[in-house]
Design a protein around this motif. Structure first.
Motif, PDB file in Angstrom:
ATOM      1  N   LEU A   7      67.490   0.133  28.410  1.00  0.00           N
ATOM      2  CA  LEU A   7      68.285   1.333  28.642  1.00  0.00           C
ATOM      3  C   LEU A   7      67.382   2.481  29.056  1.00  0.00           C
ATOM      4  O   LEU A   7      66.272   2.612  28.541  1.00  0.00           O
ATOM      5  N   THR A   8      67.871   3.319  29.942  1.00  0.00           N
ATOM      6  CA  THR A   8      67.128   4.495  30.361  1.00  0.00           C
ATOM      7  C   THR A   8      67.507   5.697  29.512  1.00  0.00           C
ATOM      8  O   THR A   8      66.651   6.441  29.050  1.00  0.00           O
ATOM      9  N   ALA A   9      68.814   5.902  29.286  1.00  0.00           N
ATOM     10  CA  ALA A   9      69.327   7.013  28.476  1.00  0.00           C
ATOM     11  C   ALA A   9      70.772   6.716  28.115  1.00  0.00           C
ATOM     12  O   ALA A   9      71.453   5.960  28.812  1.00  0.00           O
ATOM     13  N   VAL A  10      71.235   7.344  27.028  1.00  0.00           N
ATOM     14  CA  VAL A  10      72.628   7.194  26.619  1.00  0.00           C
ATOM     15  C   VAL A  10      73.207   8.592  26.386  1.00  0.00           C
ATOM     16  O   VAL A  10      72.642   9.389  25.641  1.00  0.00           O
ATOM     17  N   CYS A  97      71.350   4.009  32.740  1.00  0.00           N
ATOM     18  CA  CYS A  97      71.956   5.134  32.011  1.00  0.00           C
ATOM     19  C   CYS A  97      73.388   4.770  31.648  1.00  0.00           C
ATOM     20  O   CYS A  97      74.127   4.213  32.453  1.00  0.00           O
ATOM     21  N   VAL A  98      73.773   5.112  30.415  1.00  0.00           N
ATOM     22  CA  VAL A  98      75.068   4.717  29.864  1.00  0.00           C
ATOM     23  C   VAL A  98      75.777   5.956  29.328  1.00  0.00           C
ATOM     24  O   VAL A  98      75.147   6.829  28.732  1.00  0.00           O
ATOM     25  N   LEU A  99      77.082   5.998  29.513  1.00  0.00           N
ATOM     26  CA  LEU A  99      77.926   7.031  28.917  1.00  0.00           C
ATOM     27  C   LEU A  99      78.883   6.364  27.947  1.00  0.00           C
ATOM     28  O   LEU A  99      79.543   5.380  28.299  1.00  0.00           O
ATOM     29  N   VAL A 100      78.972   6.905  26.727  1.00  0.00           N
ATOM     30  CA  VAL A 100      79.867   6.383  25.691  1.00  0.00           C
ATOM     31  C   VAL A 100      80.866   7.478  25.337  1.00  0.00           C
ATOM     32  O   VAL A 100      80.467   8.592  24.980  1.00  0.00           O
ATOM     33  N   SER A 101      82.153   7.172  25.433  1.00  0.00           N
ATOM     34  CA  SER A 101      83.185   8.161  25.117  1.00  0.00           C
ATOM     35  C   SER A 101      84.540   7.473  25.003  1.00  0.00           C
ATOM     36  O   SER A 101      84.701   6.336  25.448  1.00  0.00           O
ATOM     37  N   GLY A 102      85.475   8.181  24.428  1.00  0.00           N
ATOM     38  CA  GLY A 102      86.864   7.733  24.419  1.00  0.00           C
ATOM     39  C   GLY A 102      87.728   8.597  25.313  1.00  0.00           C
ATOM     40  O   GLY A 102      88.907   8.328  25.493  1.00  0.00           O
ATOM     41  N   ASP A 174      74.570  -6.216  25.604  1.00  0.00           N
ATOM     42  CA  ASP A 174      75.284  -6.901  26.670  1.00  0.00           C
ATOM     43  C   ASP A 174      75.026  -6.225  28.015  1.00  0.00           C
ATOM     44  O   ASP A 174      74.793  -6.894  29.026  1.00  0.00           O
ATOM     45  N   ILE A 175      75.047  -4.898  28.032  1.00  0.00           N
ATOM     46  CA  ILE A 175      74.760  -4.169  29.273  1.00  0.00           C
ATOM     47  C   ILE A 175      73.334  -4.455  29.730  1.00  0.00           C
ATOM     48  O   ILE A 175      73.089  -4.671  30.926  1.00  0.00           O
ATOM     49  N   ALA A 176      72.392  -4.499  28.799  1.00  0.00           N
ATOM     50  CA  ALA A 176      71.006  -4.813  29.152  1.00  0.00           C
ATOM     51  C   ALA A 176      70.910  -6.209  29.781  1.00  0.00           C
ATOM     52  O   ALA A 176      70.191  -6.406  30.774  1.00  0.00           O
TER      53      ALA A 176
END
Length: 185
Positions: A7-10, A97-102, A174-176
């Motif tokens: 991962l680069t950033a979350v 880079c990943v974004l986590v939200s609802g 899983d994303i990795a």
């Protein structure tokens, strides 16, 4: 071929994602602090995003080391806030880079920015009921609401959907793996 970092950033949504929205005193969402601390131990830069300025109480509910970014000019789903937050973290590339939200509009901003996206089904507006209302529902009613939220997030185009922060580690793994196989968001 050199091994790329997992991962680069979350990036995380603030209200309704990292912080519970019900009640006067903001509290971290169950599992959020564990997830943040786990990413910190792995040296993965993290930040929160909010569409308007966060209050001091909200900032105090989270670790001091976690920076935040309040969107200014462009409302979500414009990708600007995601890019600005990543630049603030010193991230040099979007890969990993990943974004986590609802929040569907923030997730759309992440998709527009070219990020991997993880939808938190239990944090969507459909599931974001006050705790007393959620607890008053039967298990079947909760599952129905959560199922509809999950479908809504997948229809939006997010890459993964989880119910709660407890599943975030496996989702990011899983994303990795998907990245390692050459998949792009």
């Amino acid at each position: 071929m050199p091994q790329m970092p997992a991962l680069t950033a979350v990036l995380f949504g603030l209200r309704g994602c990292l912080l519970q929205t019900s009640g006067e005193t903001p509290l971290p969402m169950p599992g959020a602090l564990d997830a943040l601390n786990g990413l910190r131990r792995q040296h993965v830069p993290c930040a929160w995003l909010e569409e308007r300025d966060a209050t001091q109480a909200q900032r105090l509910a989270l670790p001091d080391w976690l920076p935040g970014h309040a969107s200014s000019a462009s409302p979500w789903p414009a990708p600007d806030a995601c890019w600005q937050a990543l630049m603030g973290l010193g991230v040099e590339r979007l890969e990993g880079c990943v974004l986590v939200s609802g929040e569907p509009r923030l997730l759309q901003a992440g998709l527009n920015a070219g990020l991997w996206t993880v939808g938190l089904a239990a944090c969507t507006p459909q599931c974001g009921l006050p705790l007393n209302e959620w607890r008053a529902m039967t298990r079947q009613e909760q599952d129905c609401v959560r199922g509809k939220a999950t479908l809504t997030l997948f229809e939006l185009g997010v890459h993964s959907v989880i119910d709660h922060f407890e599943a975030l580690d496996n989702c990011l793994d899983d994303i990795a793996q998907r990245r390692h196989k050459g998949e792009k968001p």
